[in-house]
Motif scaffolding. Sequence first.
Motif, PDB file in Angstrom:
ATOM      1  N   HIS A 105       0.817  -1.215   0.000  1.00 21.54           N
ATOM      2  CA  HIS A 105       0.000   0.000   0.000  1.00 21.54           C
ATOM      3  C   HIS A 105       0.857   1.275   0.000  1.00 21.54           C
ATOM      4  O   HIS A 105       0.337   2.361  -0.269  1.00 21.54           O
ATOM      5  N   GLN A 106       2.125   1.158   0.329  1.00 19.37           N
ATOM      6  CA  GLN A 106       2.927   2.343   0.592  1.00 19.37           C
ATOM      7  C   GLN A 106       3.085   3.250  -0.625  1.00 19.37           C
ATOM      8  O   GLN A 106       2.795   4.451  -0.568  1.00 19.37           O
ATOM      9  N   LEU A 107       3.551   2.699  -1.726  1.00 15.40           N
ATOM     10  CA  LEU A 107       3.743   3.517  -2.924  1.00 15.40           C
ATOM     11  C   LEU A 107       2.425   4.069  -3.455  1.00 15.40           C
ATOM     12  O   LEU A 107       2.343   5.270  -3.780  1.00 15.40           O
ATOM     13  N   PRO A 108       1.352   3.256  -3.547  1.00 13.52           N
ATOM     14  CA  PRO A 108       0.076   3.812  -4.022  1.00 13.52           C
ATOM     15  C   PRO A 108      -0.470   4.927  -3.138  1.00 13.52           C
ATOM     16  O   PRO A 108      -1.033   5.898  -3.649  1.00 13.52           O
ATOM     17  N   ILE A 109      -0.327   4.807  -1.808  1.00 18.63           N
ATOM     18  CA  ILE A 109      -0.846   5.838  -0.917  1.00 18.63           C
ATOM     19  C   ILE A 109       0.001   7.095  -0.990  1.00 18.63           C
ATOM     20  O   ILE A 109      -0.533   8.208  -1.158  1.00 18.63           O
ATOM     21  N   ARG A 110       1.310   6.940  -0.876  1.00 14.18           N
ATOM     22  CA  ARG A 110       2.181   8.122  -0.941  1.00 14.18           C
ATOM     23  C   ARG A 110       2.098   8.782  -2.313  1.00 14.18           C
ATOM     24  O   ARG A 110       2.006  10.016  -2.428  1.00 14.18           O
ATOM     25  N   GLY A 111       2.130   7.981  -3.358  1.00 10.16           N
ATOM     26  CA  GLY A 111       2.013   8.528  -4.704  1.00 10.16           C
ATOM     27  C   GLY A 111       0.660   9.168  -4.943  1.00 10.16           C
ATOM     28  O   GLY A 111       0.556  10.194  -5.621  1.00 10.16           O
ATOM     29  N   GLY A 112      -0.395   8.568  -4.371  1.00  6.02           N
ATOM     30  CA  GLY A 112      -1.729   9.125  -4.539  1.00  6.02           C
ATOM     31  C   GLY A 112      -1.884  10.475  -3.859  1.00  6.02           C
ATOM     32  O   GLY A 112      -2.519  11.385  -4.404  1.00  6.02           O
ATOM     33  N   ILE A 113      -1.295  10.619  -2.672  1.00  3.04           N
ATOM     34  CA  ILE A 113      -1.340  11.905  -1.984  1.00  3.04           C
ATOM     35  C   ILE A 113      -0.586  12.957  -2.785  1.00  3.04           C
ATOM     36  O   ILE A 113      -1.047  14.105  -2.922  1.00  3.04           O
ATOM     37  N   ALA A 114       0.563  12.571  -3.352  1.00  2.05           N
ATOM     38  CA  ALA A 114       1.329  13.500  -4.182  1.00  2.05           C
ATOM     39  C   ALA A 114       0.522  13.909  -5.412  1.00  2.05           C
ATOM     40  O   ALA A 114       0.520  15.081  -5.809  1.00  2.05           O
ATOM     41  N   TRP A 115      -0.153  12.932  -6.015  1.00  7.17           N
ATOM     42  CA  TRP A 115      -0.994  13.253  -7.180  1.00  7.17           C
ATOM     43  C   TRP A 115      -2.109  14.215  -6.788  1.00  7.17           C
ATOM     44  O   TRP A 115      -2.407  15.175  -7.497  1.00  7.17           O
ATOM     45  N   LEU A 116      -2.736  13.953  -5.645  1.00  8.83           N
ATOM     46  CA  LEU A 116      -3.848  14.784  -5.183  1.00  8.83           C
ATOM     47  C   LEU A 116      -3.388  16.224  -4.946  1.00  8.83           C
ATOM     48  O   LEU A 116      -4.077  17.174  -5.344  1.00  8.83           O
ATOM     49  N   ASP A 117      -2.225  16.395  -4.332  1.00  9.37           N
ATOM     50  CA  ASP A 117      -1.698  17.736  -4.098  1.00  9.37           C
ATOM     51  C   ASP A 117      -1.336  18.426  -5.410  1.00  9.37           C
ATOM     52  O   ASP A 117      -1.564  19.627  -5.579  1.00  9.37           O
ATOM     53  N   SER A 118      -0.765  17.648  -6.335  1.00  6.41           N
ATOM     54  CA  SER A 118      -0.395  18.222  -7.627  1.00  6.41           C
ATOM     55  C   SER A 118      -1.631  18.710  -8.390  1.00  6.41           C
ATOM     56  O   SER A 118      -1.639  19.818  -8.941  1.00  6.41           O
ATOM     57  N   TYR A 119      -2.682  17.888  -8.379  1.00  9.35           N
ATOM     58  CA  TYR A 119      -3.910  18.276  -9.090  1.00  9.35           C
ATOM     59  C   TYR A 119      -4.581  19.453  -8.395  1.00  9.35           C
ATOM     60  O   TYR A 119      -5.122  20.349  -9.056  1.00  9.35           O
ATOM     61  N   SER A 120      -4.538  19.484  -7.064  1.00  9.93           N
ATOM     62  CA  SER A 120      -5.108  20.600  -6.305  1.00  9.93           C
ATOM     63  C   SER A 120      -4.372  21.899  -6.613  1.00  9.93           C
ATOM     64  O   SER A 120      -4.995  22.961  -6.791  1.00  9.93           O
ATOM     65  N   ASN A 121      -3.039  21.821  -6.685  1.00  9.81           N
ATOM     66  CA  ASN A 121      -2.247  23.007  -7.027  1.00  9.81           C
ATOM     67  C   ASN A 121      -2.545  23.485  -8.436  1.00  9.81           C
ATOM     68  O   ASN A 121      -2.582  24.693  -8.704  1.00  9.81           O
ATOM     69  N   LYS A 122      -2.765  22.524  -9.329  1.00  9.14           N
ATOM     70  CA  LYS A 122      -3.067  22.878 -10.714  1.00  9.14           C
ATOM     71  C   LYS A 122      -4.395  23.632 -10.802  1.00  9.14           C
ATOM     72  O   LYS A 122      -4.509  24.613 -11.565  1.00  9.14           O
ATOM     73  N   LEU A 123      -5.381  23.205 -10.026  1.00  9.27           N
ATOM     74  CA  LEU A 123      -6.705  23.825 -10.099  1.00  9.27           C
ATOM     75  C   LEU A 123      -6.828  25.072  -9.225  1.00  9.27           C
ATOM     76  O   LEU A 123      -7.449  26.060  -9.630  1.00  9.27           O
ATOM     77  N   TYR A 124      -6.248  24.996  -8.012  1.00  7.53           N
ATOM     78  CA  TYR A 124      -6.510  26.057  -7.031  1.00  7.53           C
ATOM     79  C   TYR A 124      -5.252  26.669  -6.423  1.00  7.53           C
ATOM     80  O   TYR A 124      -5.347  27.487  -5.514  1.00  7.53           O
ATOM     81  N   ASN A 125      -4.088  26.224  -6.890  1.00  8.65           N
ATOM     82  CA  ASN A 125      -2.824  26.775  -6.405  1.00  8.65           C
ATOM     83  C   ASN A 125      -2.655  26.571  -4.903  1.00  8.65           C
ATOM     84  O   ASN A 125      -2.171  27.449  -4.178  1.00  8.65           O
ATOM     85  N   ALA A 126      -3.057  25.394  -4.399  1.00 19.15           N
ATOM     86  CA  ALA A 126      -2.903  25.079  -2.983  1.00 19.15           C
ATOM     87  C   ALA A 126      -2.955  23.570  -2.792  1.00 19.15           C
ATOM     88  O   ALA A 126      -3.515  22.836  -3.618  1.00 19.15           O
ATOM     89  N   GLU A 127      -2.350  23.086  -1.694  1.00 22.72           N
ATOM     90  CA  GLU A 127      -2.419  21.669  -1.372  1.00 22.72           C
ATOM     91  C   GLU A 127      -3.864  21.277  -1.070  1.00 22.72           C
ATOM     92  O   GLU A 127      -4.667  22.098  -0.639  1.00 22.72           O
ATOM     93  N   PHE A 128      -4.151  19.990  -1.256  1.00 20.40           N
ATOM     94  CA  PHE A 128      -5.514  19.506  -1.076  1.00 20.40           C
ATOM     95  C   PHE A 128      -6.055  19.820   0.312  1.00 20.40           C
ATOM     96  O   PHE A 128      -7.204  20.263   0.449  1.00 20.40           O
ATOM     97  N   LYS A 129      -5.264  19.594   1.348  1.00 16.63           N
ATOM     98  CA  LYS A 129      -5.767  19.777   2.710  1.00 16.63           C
ATOM     99  C   LYS A 129      -6.069  21.238   3.034  1.00 16.63           C
ATOM    100  O   LYS A 129      -6.795  21.527   3.996  1.00 16.63           O
ATOM    101  N   LYS A 130      -5.528  22.174   2.224  1.00 17.10           N
ATOM    102  CA  LYS A 130      -5.736  23.598   2.479  1.00 17.10           C
ATOM    103  C   LYS A 130      -6.889  24.185   1.665  1.00 17.10           C
ATOM    104  O   LYS A 130      -7.216  25.362   1.814  1.00 17.10           O
ATOM    105  N   LEU A 131      -7.497  23.366   0.832  1.00 15.30           N
ATOM    106  CA  LEU A 131      -8.612  23.851   0.015  1.00 15.30           C
ATOM    107  C   LEU A 131      -9.863  23.999   0.865  1.00 15.30           C
ATOM    108  O   LEU A 131      -9.960  23.458   1.966  1.00 15.30           O
ATOM    109  N   THR A 132     -10.824  24.708   0.358  1.00 19.27           N
ATOM    110  CA  THR A 132     -12.128  24.758   1.029  1.00 19.27           C
ATOM    111  C   THR A 132     -12.801  23.402   0.876  1.00 19.27           C
ATOM    112  O   THR A 132     -12.455  22.606  -0.016  1.00 19.27           O
ATOM    113  N   GLU A 133     -13.767  23.127   1.725  1.00 18.21           N
ATOM    114  CA  GLU A 133     -14.478  21.853   1.647  1.00 18.21           C
ATOM    115  C   GLU A 133     -15.159  21.694   0.291  1.00 18.21           C
ATOM    116  O   GLU A 133     -15.173  20.599  -0.282  1.00 18.21           O
ATOM    117  N   GLU A 134     -15.694  22.756  -0.224  1.00 20.44           N
ATOM    118  CA  GLU A 134     -16.345  22.702  -1.540  1.00 20.44           C
ATOM    119  C   GLU A 134     -15.350  22.331  -2.627  1.00 20.44           C
ATOM    120  O   GLU A 134     -15.654  21.520  -3.519  1.00 20.44           O
TER     121      GLU A 134
END
Length: 234
Positions: A105-134
């Motif tokens: 599970h290690q690589l998929p989870i760590r890689g998935g979090i990195a992907w999520l942050d990258s996509y969040s930055n692309k859309l909203y210029n911020a890490e996923f955890k710092k986005l609004t709930e919406e």
Amino acid sequence: MDRRDSLKSLLVGSVAGGLLVTGCAPGEKPEETAKTPELPGYGRNEKEKEHDRKVLAEVFLNEHELETVAVLCDIILPANANFGSASDAGVVEFIEFIVKDMPHHQLPIRGGIAWLDSYSNKLYNAEFKKLTEEQQKSICDQIAYPGKTAPELLPGERFFTRMRNLTLTGYFTSEMGIKDLGYKGNTPGVWDGVPADVLAEHDVDYEPEWLAKCVDQSKRTAIAEWDDEGNLIT
């Protein structure tokens, strides 16, 4: 049907809950240190307990990753009027343990979090955890439905599916999750005896004494007892 009710049908089995481990401070005597925590459960032999202690003492996910896991878990399974959220039930600790106990599970989870942050930055210029709930839910909606995900977001879909499975496993095997399910364990059943038409067909009937002892529902939780001669007492 709300999200929590619809997710109850997706359960998968696993162990529940991880615990934090603290080590001895310099100069501290072993007896002054809290006992090494162990996973809950019965019937675990010493080899299994030693394995658990070793896993609990390891560190894999960093603080940022654990915080992101917590946010995502609570989006997948939020609190309702009667029960807390996934993180309230200890699901973050559960996932932390599973990632260390099952390294695949290690690589998929760590890689998935990195992907999520990258996509969040692309859309909203911020890490996923710092986005609004919406904003967070908007991203999750894009990767939460296999078969409907845009091709370029398939890595996110695979990560979200893994996280959803782990979240449900952790929650519904926790004390809170068991109560949420309404699972009561093994309970005495109700038996009203052989149906009257079957007794009549075989020309037999219950003796009043046995009928009172064996088919009295007020005594359905009583444990049967016999005297020294084998006669039923209760």
